[in-house]
Scaffold this motif. Structure first.
Motif, PDB file in Angstrom:
ATOM      1  N   PRO A  95       0.811  -1.228   0.000  1.00  0.00           N
ATOM      2  CA  PRO A  95       0.000   0.000   0.000  1.00  0.00           C
ATOM      3  C   PRO A  95       0.844   1.278   0.000  1.00  0.00           C
ATOM      4  CG  PRO A  95      -0.036  -1.015   2.186  1.00  0.00           C
ATOM      5  CD  PRO A  95       0.615  -2.007   1.263  1.00  0.00           C
ATOM      6  N   ASP A  96       2.022   1.212   0.632  1.00  0.00           N
ATOM      7  CA  ASP A  96       2.853   2.422   0.709  1.00  0.00           C
ATOM      8  C   ASP A  96       3.347   2.846  -0.672  1.00  0.00           C
ATOM      9  OD1 ASP A  96       3.998  -0.056   1.055  1.00  0.00           O
ATOM     10  OD2 ASP A  96       5.825   0.734   1.978  1.00  0.00           O
ATOM     11  N   TYR A  97       3.599   1.870  -1.566  1.00  0.00           N
ATOM     12  CA  TYR A  97       4.022   2.234  -2.927  1.00  0.00           C
ATOM     13  C   TYR A  97       2.879   2.927  -3.664  1.00  0.00           C
ATOM     14  CZ  TYR A  97       7.702  -0.941  -1.589  1.00  0.00           C
ATOM     15  OH  TYR A  97       8.727  -1.536  -0.918  1.00  0.00           O
ATOM     16  N   PHE A  98       1.666   2.474  -3.369  1.00  0.00           N
ATOM     17  CA  PHE A  98       0.477   3.076  -3.968  1.00  0.00           C
ATOM     18  C   PHE A  98       0.363   4.545  -3.557  1.00  0.00           C
ATOM     19  CE2 PHE A  98      -4.134   3.985  -3.822  1.00  0.00           C
ATOM     20  CZ  PHE A  98      -4.509   3.645  -5.106  1.00  0.00           C
ATOM     21  N   VAL A  99       0.526   4.816  -2.257  1.00  0.00           N
ATOM     22  CA  VAL A  99       0.368   6.182  -1.765  1.00  0.00           C
ATOM     23  C   VAL A  99       1.487   7.083  -2.300  1.00  0.00           C
ATOM     24  CG1 VAL A  99       0.230   7.646   0.286  1.00  0.00           C
ATOM     25  CG2 VAL A  99      -0.810   5.366   0.314  1.00  0.00           C
ATOM     26  N   ARG A 100       2.704   6.549  -2.318  1.00  0.00           N
ATOM     27  CA  ARG A 100       3.829   7.366  -2.799  1.00  0.00           C
ATOM     28  C   ARG A 100       3.684   7.675  -4.300  1.00  0.00           C
ATOM     29  NH1 ARG A 100       7.442   7.860   1.255  1.00  0.00           N
ATOM     30  NH2 ARG A 100       7.259   6.267   2.872  1.00  0.00           N
ATOM     31  N   ALA A 101       3.205   6.709  -5.048  1.00  0.00           N
ATOM     32  CA  ALA A 101       2.974   6.965  -6.480  1.00  0.00           C
ATOM     33  C   ALA A 101       1.847   7.981  -6.654  1.00  0.00           C
ATOM     34  CB  ALA A 101       2.626   5.653  -7.208  1.00  0.00           C
ATOM     35  N   ALA A 102       0.822   7.866  -5.807  1.00  0.00           N
ATOM     36  CA  ALA A 102      -0.310   8.797  -5.895  1.00  0.00           C
ATOM     37  C   ALA A 102       0.166  10.240  -5.743  1.00  0.00           C
ATOM     38  CB  ALA A 102      -1.344   8.465  -4.815  1.00  0.00           C
ATOM     39  N   ALA A 103       1.129  10.438  -4.845  1.00  0.00           N
ATOM     40  CA  ALA A 103       1.631  11.798  -4.612  1.00  0.00           C
ATOM     41  C   ALA A 103       2.266  12.369  -5.878  1.00  0.00           C
ATOM     42  CB  ALA A 103       2.647  11.782  -3.470  1.00  0.00           C
ATOM     43  N   LYS A 104       2.813  11.488  -6.725  1.00  0.00           N
ATOM     44  CA  LYS A 104       3.415  11.960  -7.977  1.00  0.00           C
ATOM     45  C   LYS A 104       2.364  12.165  -9.065  1.00  0.00           C
ATOM     46  CE  LYS A 104       7.801   9.620  -7.051  1.00  0.00           C
ATOM     47  NZ  LYS A 104       8.856  10.600  -7.378  1.00  0.00           N
ATOM     48  N   VAL A 105       1.217  11.553  -8.896  1.00  0.00           N
ATOM     49  CA  VAL A 105       0.157  11.664  -9.893  1.00  0.00           C
ATOM     50  C   VAL A 105      -0.650  12.952  -9.712  1.00  0.00           C
ATOM     51  CG1 VAL A 105      -2.004  10.626 -10.729  1.00  0.00           C
ATOM     52  CG2 VAL A 105      -0.025   9.164 -10.211  1.00  0.00           C
ATOM     53  N   VAL A 106      -0.937  13.271  -8.440  1.00  0.00           N
ATOM     54  CA  VAL A 106      -1.838  14.378  -8.124  1.00  0.00           C
ATOM     55  C   VAL A 106      -1.525  15.691  -8.863  1.00  0.00           C
ATOM     56  CG1 VAL A 106      -2.524  15.937  -6.240  1.00  0.00           C
ATOM     57  CG2 VAL A 106      -2.664  13.466  -5.935  1.00  0.00           C
ATOM     58  N   PRO A 107      -0.267  16.110  -8.927  1.00  0.00           N
ATOM     59  CA  PRO A 107       0.002  17.387  -9.611  1.00  0.00           C
ATOM     60  C   PRO A 107      -0.356  17.359 -11.107  1.00  0.00           C
ATOM     61  CG  PRO A 107       1.914  16.680  -8.341  1.00  0.00           C
ATOM     62  CD  PRO A 107       0.960  15.531  -8.361  1.00  0.00           C
ATOM     63  N   HIS A 108      -0.409  16.172 -11.689  1.00  0.00           N
ATOM     64  CA  HIS A 108      -0.624  16.082 -13.135  1.00  0.00           C
ATOM     65  C   HIS A 108      -2.066  15.738 -13.516  1.00  0.00           C
ATOM     66  CE1 HIS A 108       3.705  16.344 -13.803  1.00  0.00           C
ATOM     67  NE2 HIS A 108       3.826  15.545 -12.765  1.00  0.00           N
ATOM     68  N   VAL A 109      -2.819  15.215 -12.572  1.00  0.00           N
ATOM     69  CA  VAL A 109      -4.205  14.841 -12.866  1.00  0.00           C
ATOM     70  C   VAL A 109      -5.116  15.484 -11.816  1.00  0.00           C
ATOM     71  CG1 VAL A 109      -5.800  12.954 -13.362  1.00  0.00           C
ATOM     72  CG2 VAL A 109      -3.345  12.629 -13.746  1.00  0.00           C
ATOM     73  N   PRO A 110      -5.533  16.704 -12.046  1.00  0.00           N
ATOM     74  CA  PRO A 110      -6.357  17.399 -11.063  1.00  0.00           C
ATOM     75  C   PRO A 110      -7.664  16.629 -10.831  1.00  0.00           C
ATOM     76  CG  PRO A 110      -5.672  18.866 -12.844  1.00  0.00           C
ATOM     77  CD  PRO A 110      -5.315  17.482 -13.266  1.00  0.00           C
ATOM     78  N   GLY A 111      -8.081  16.577  -9.598  1.00  0.00           N
ATOM     79  CA  GLY A 111      -9.357  15.945  -9.290  1.00  0.00           C
ATOM     80  C   GLY A 111      -9.311  14.436  -9.192  1.00  0.00           C
ATOM     81  N   VAL A 112      -8.124  13.856  -9.272  1.00  0.00           N
ATOM     82  CA  VAL A 112      -8.032  12.406  -9.153  1.00  0.00           C
ATOM     83  C   VAL A 112      -8.359  11.978  -7.718  1.00  0.00           C
ATOM     84  CG1 VAL A 112      -5.558  12.479  -8.660  1.00  0.00           C
ATOM     85  CG2 VAL A 112      -6.566  10.382  -9.577  1.00  0.00           C
ATOM     86  N   VAL A 113      -9.016  10.828  -7.595  1.00  0.00           N
ATOM     87  CA  VAL A 113      -9.339  10.293  -6.272  1.00  0.00           C
ATOM     88  C   VAL A 113      -8.757   8.891  -6.150  1.00  0.00           C
ATOM     89  CG1 VAL A 113     -11.196   9.529  -4.740  1.00  0.00           C
ATOM     90  CG2 VAL A 113     -11.455  11.645  -6.063  1.00  0.00           C
ATOM     91  N   PHE A 114      -8.054   8.652  -5.060  1.00  0.00           N
ATOM     92  CA  PHE A 114      -7.492   7.333  -4.792  1.00  0.00           C
ATOM     93  C   PHE A 114      -8.308   6.668  -3.697  1.00  0.00           C
ATOM     94  CE2 PHE A 114      -4.164   9.971  -6.496  1.00  0.00           C
ATOM     95  CZ  PHE A 114      -3.571   9.163  -7.443  1.00  0.00           C
ATOM     96  N   VAL A 115      -8.842   5.507  -4.016  1.00  0.00           N
ATOM     97  CA  VAL A 115      -9.646   4.786  -3.034  1.00  0.00           C
ATOM     98  C   VAL A 115      -8.849   3.587  -2.537  1.00  0.00           C
ATOM     99  CG1 VAL A 115     -11.769   3.497  -2.624  1.00  0.00           C
ATOM    100  CG2 VAL A 115     -11.790   5.484  -4.145  1.00  0.00           C
ATOM    101  N   MET A 116      -8.645   3.519  -1.225  1.00  0.00           N
ATOM    102  CA  MET A 116      -8.005   2.343  -0.644  1.00  0.00           C
ATOM    103  C   MET A 116      -9.062   1.580   0.128  1.00  0.00           C
ATOM    104  SD  MET A 116      -4.175   3.576   0.456  1.00  0.00           S
ATOM    105  CE  MET A 116      -3.434   1.954   0.228  1.00  0.00           C
ATOM    106  N   ALA A 117      -9.632   0.568  -0.534  1.00  0.00           N
ATOM    107  CA  ALA A 117     -10.715  -0.205   0.073  1.00  0.00           C
ATOM    108  C   ALA A 117     -10.141  -1.461   0.716  1.00  0.00           C
ATOM    109  CB  ALA A 117     -11.750  -0.568  -0.979  1.00  0.00           C
ATOM    110  N   GLY A 118     -10.342  -1.577   2.011  1.00  0.00           N
ATOM    111  CA  GLY A 118      -9.830  -2.740   2.723  1.00  0.00           C
ATOM    112  C   GLY A 118      -9.427  -2.332   4.126  1.00  0.00           C
ATOM    113  N   SER A 119      -9.130  -3.333   4.915  1.00  0.00           N
ATOM    114  CA  SER A 119      -8.639  -3.032   6.247  1.00  0.00           C
ATOM    115  C   SER A 119      -7.300  -3.725   6.395  1.00  0.00           C
ATOM    116  CB  SER A 119      -9.631  -3.537   7.301  1.00  0.00           C
ATOM    117  OG  SER A 119      -9.914  -4.906   7.058  1.00  0.00           O
ATOM    118  N   GLY A 120      -6.604  -3.414   7.457  1.00  0.00           N
ATOM    119  CA  GLY A 120      -5.318  -4.049   7.657  1.00  0.00           C
ATOM    120  C   GLY A 120      -4.445  -3.216   8.583  1.00  0.00           C
TER     121      GLY A 120
END
Lengths: 416, 437
Positions: free
Chosen positions: B277-302
């Motif tokens: 999951p941490d790779y997902f969040v770190r990649a998301a941080a690089k995506v946000v500046p280039h794709v305005p309005g993007v939403v990342f959903v992390m569905a699950g528990s753990g």
């Protein structure tokens, strides 16, 4: 008399390097120099050099009776100069025999004929110049990228002064007619030579197929099939990738030995000889018009353009590159123009083909990418940076260019 | 052919992909005419398993102590060497160990009806047990009760799914002399990387080495089993999971024309080390500046969910994140229907069946190369889980080019036709036949 007409296609693309969305390049450095060099040198040692040696040997042995044609893309010529000058030298020696014809094509092995007529004309001119520069000959017969052809392309090429063109002898086009005659382009003074795909593919694709009922194919057997055409055709057009020799069909399959004995076997029949495409069209009459209402190519069983523009990604990428035409012409910047053209090479779009990917048949293609999607992502990332480069160049111009009549004729020249 | 299957969960009461896989495989086997009795620790009601006999050890209303073992041939010598109870214990402190040793001896003697030699478990001051201490008790209880439950039952092969059922599988194999197939859906190595729980690792190893044949859910997992446990490669058979054809899918998005137009990137799975999951969040941080309005959903528990929320906050992208928790049934379908991209950044994923589910719901997939599902899905974008830049690159391209999404989903859907449970069942049957002859 009847003639065997060989034309071999020689082409290598400038493959892109890994290029991410976050990458930028101030110097338009989009191509994988190491990989392109490695592949070219490998193909040269397995195919181009030994095959050229063999062809030279056959031409000398038969004292003018064995004659062939090549179409060598400009990108392949550039790569020979850069990575394998000895390959270019060996083609020049073949040219000097007088038994070898060189066909014209688009310098960058592009789909410009379908997308951008001005650009098409510019690339054809560039290629003609390059063939003259290297081999001292001006092409008079034209081969469009991947044998992509229809009536409109035929007439367009006719206007450029070519006297003949090669195309695929597709079943639905030929209907009941034979590919083994010279035809004409409707509405143009131009001849059409159609590939006999059955006999061509016996060599190019089926030669080493152990499941094929005719395996193993020998020069003797193939020549009997050729001779059986006697009286039923003027020309047998055998068109194939030159990489058939040593690359698609490995040396171990005996494909070189097959070729070494083929001229002897064909010439055993007194009514058969070898001619180059321009000799065929000067010798035999045009028997009829051959209309091509649809775009054809020599690819796959479909013989259409779906290998290059069969899915949404390919269409988007093609639209994107050709949409830049007006801007690139207006800038008239040699580096930008050259890069734009290198990005037009058909292979970039072929790598994005998904036609048989449903079967997981990843190996159906010679592709440097893991998947067609990877190919698309890399291409679009490069395009994004390239568009920025064009915008930068446009802004830095002091005098705005209002109108440029035609594409600049810049060839490819590396400083190295 | 009669198969006794030992499982840990069955739909709809599932915590992960194990139960779904067991359902698919048993349905496929049933279509091949294989008679399956499937034992789970507990039935909850609502299971739909008409294709086989699904049971828990309590069916029949008797506790295990009341059952008799007359039909099972006992081999006390074997059992005494087994020490099954011993490797079911978690890390204990020395005091806990002494306190519980007696009860274990008691349990073990009841299990076997004899005095069993109990291997002393290792003593560790602080163990990192993923299942909590109770899991070992549950596994032991399952083993005892299942042995009791199936007394007198006839079967040709014992098929045990994952380490939790291996003790029961080993005991039954020893008691009955029937061949044991150990099926690996997930390894302790996959769940924990280098920080493996040694007790689980040992149970796993005992089961894999005792088994007459091992089934791995991918070639990737086959190689990990060989590497981590030294099981010979010719004993391990890679049998990929399958998936059912898509059901009639409600078009949630079409039904909600007012739904927001933002792009949704979906992570669906346990938010644990294994899933990256941490790779997902770190990649998301690089995506946000280039794709305005993007939403990342992390569905699950753990156990990493809290840390992921903190990480998103630290990276300043928390407002782009949603954490809806563990989703079930219709919620999962709805989530897939909202997603523009499905991302599986697993560090080590034996298979990854949720990627196939995403494809079934027309969601293009980005999957890590360290996954078994990458072996069966060509029409996907693949990346090394650690390559955050590459993941971000693929996410951005996937979000901004609808042509890429359209071609990928259309082709992946065609490809799924070859990834069917019937194929998995046929291969499994070959494994059975191989050890019976």
């Amino acid at each position: 008399m009847s003639s065997v007409c060989f034309y071999f296609q020689v082409h290598q693309p400038w493959r892109l390097r890994k290029f991410s969305y976050f990458d930028t390049s101030a110097s338009l450095d989009y191509f994988d120099d190491a990989k392109n060099g490695e592949i070219l040198r490998k193909v040269a040692s397995k195919c181009y050099l030994p095959a050229n040696r063999l062809m030279l040997e056959l031409i000398e042995k038969h004292k003018g009776a064995f004659r062939i044609a090549y179409s060598i893309s400009g990108t392949a010529l550039d790569q020979f100069e850069r990575y394998s000058p000895e390959t270019l030298e060996s083609f020049k020696r073949l040219a000097e025999t007088g038994c070898v014809e060189f066909l014209g094509e688009t310098y960058y092995h592009s789909l410009a004929a379908v997308y951008d007529e001005a650009e098409f004309r510019a690339q054809v001119r560039l290629h003609s110049d390059a063939i003259f520069r290297h081999f001292g000959k001006i092409p008079v017969v034209f081969r469009n990228t991947e044998l992509i052809y229809n009536d409109a392309i035929g007439r367009m090429v006719s206007k450029l002064g070519y006297k003949a063109m090669v195309a695929e002898g597709a079943d639905d086009i030929l209907d009941w007619r034979s590919p083994n005659f010279v035809y004409s382009v409707p509405g143009a003074d131009m001849s059409l030579l159609l590939k006999n795909y059955r006999l061509s593919d016996d060599i190019a694709f089926r030669f080493s197929n152990r499941g094929w009922e005719e395996f193993p194919l020998t020069a003797d057997k193939f020549s009997k099939w050729v001779h059986a055409i006697s009286g039923g055709g003027d020309t047998l057009n055998l068109f194939m990738d030159y990489e058939t020799f040593g690359e698609h069909q490995w040396e171990e399959t005996g494909v070189f030995e097959f070729m070494r004995h083929l001229p002897d076997e064909v010439l055993k029949h007194p009514h058969w000889d070898f001619k180059t495409p321009s000799e065929v069209v000067s010798t035999y009459p045009r028997v009829a018009d051959m209309p091509f209402e649809r775009l054809t190519s020599w690819a796959d069983v479909d013989r259409d353009l779906t290998a290059w523009r069969g899915n949404a990604m390919q269409n988007k990428a093609l639209d994107a590159i050709y949409a830049l035409g007006a801007q690139v012409r207006a800038l008239a910047d040699p580096e930008i123009t050259r890069t734009w053209r290198m990005l037009q090479t058909s292979d970039h779009f072929y790598y994005m083909c998904t036609k048989w990917f449903a079967d997981g048949d990843v190996h159906a293609y010679f592709s440097p990418y893991e998947s067609p999607y990877d190919a698309f992502v890399t291409y679009k990332n490069v395009m994004k940076d390239f568009r920025l480069a064009i915008e930068r160049a446009a802004k830095s111009r002091i005098v705005p260019v209002l109108y440029v009549d035609s594409a600049p004729a810049t060839g490819l020249a590396f400083s190295a | 052919m009669k198969i006794l299957m030992l499982g840990w969960e069955y739909p709809p009461h599932i915590a992960g992909g194990l139960g779904t896989a067991c359902e698919g495989l048993t349905r496929g086997l049933a279509r091949l005419g294989i008679d399956v009795t499937f034992v789970v620790p507990r039935l909850h009601g609502g299971e739909d398993a008409g294709h086989m006999t699904l049971t828990d050890p309590y069916q029949g209303g008797r506790s295990w102590t009341e059952l008799e073992y007359g039909d099972i041939s006992w081999d006390e010598e074997h059992l005494q060497r087994l020490g099954i109870e011993a490797f079911l214990m978690p890390y204990w402190t020395e005091i806990e160990y002494k306190e519980r040793l007696e009860s274990v001896r008691h349990a073990a003697s009841v299990l076997t009806g004899a005095n069993v030699h109990v291997e002393p478990p290792p003593v560790a001051p602080s163990g990192r047990a993923h299942y909590g201490r109770d899991i070992f008790d549950e596994v032991a209880r399952y083993a005892r009760n299942t042995v009791a439950r199936v007394a007198g039952l006839e079967f040709d092969v014992i098929h045990a799914h994952d380490w939790m059922t291996y003790p029961a599988g080993i005991a039954l194999a020893e008691l009955t002399g029937k061949p044991l197939v150990a099926h690996v859906h997930s390894l302790e190595y996959d769940r924990s990387g280098t920080h493996v729980n040694q007790r689980i690792h040992q149970v796993e190893r005992a089961g894999l080495h005792r088994a007459n044949a091992v089934i791995a859910v991918s070639h990737y997992t086959k190689s990990v089993i060989h590497r981590e446990h030294g099981v010979p490669l010719d004993k391990i058979h890679a049998v990929h999971n399958g998936i059912y054809p898509a059901r009639a899918i409600e078009q949630y998005r079409a039904g909600h024309p007012e739904a927001p137009q933002h792009k949704v990137v979906l992570f669906l799975g346990r938010i644990t080390f294994q899933k990256g999951p941490d790779y997902f969040v770190r990649a998301a941080a690089k995506v946000v500046p280039h794709v305005p309005g993007v939403v990342f959903v992390m569905a699950g528990s753990g156990d990493m969910k809290g840390r992921m929320m903190e990480l998103a906050e630290t990276l300043g992208i928390l407002e782009h994140f949603e954490f809806p928790g563990f989703l079930r049934g219709k919620e999962v379908e709805e989530m897939y229907n909202l997603a523009d991209l499905y991302v599986m950044p697993s560090v080590s994923e034996p298979f990854g069946i949720s990627a196939l589910e995403a494809i079934n719901f027309d969601v293009p997939t980005l999957i890590s190369k360290q996954s078994g599902v990458a072996e069966v899905v060509g029409n996907s974008l693949k990346f090394d889980f650690w390559d955050v830049d590459r993941l971000a690159d693929l996410m951005i391209n996937g979000l901004i080019h609808e042509e890429l999404r359209a071609d990928m989903t259309a082709m992946a859907k065609l490809e799924l036709k070859n990834v069917r449970w019937d194929a998995s069942a046929s291969k499994t049957l070959e494994v059975y036949s191989g050890i019976l002859h």
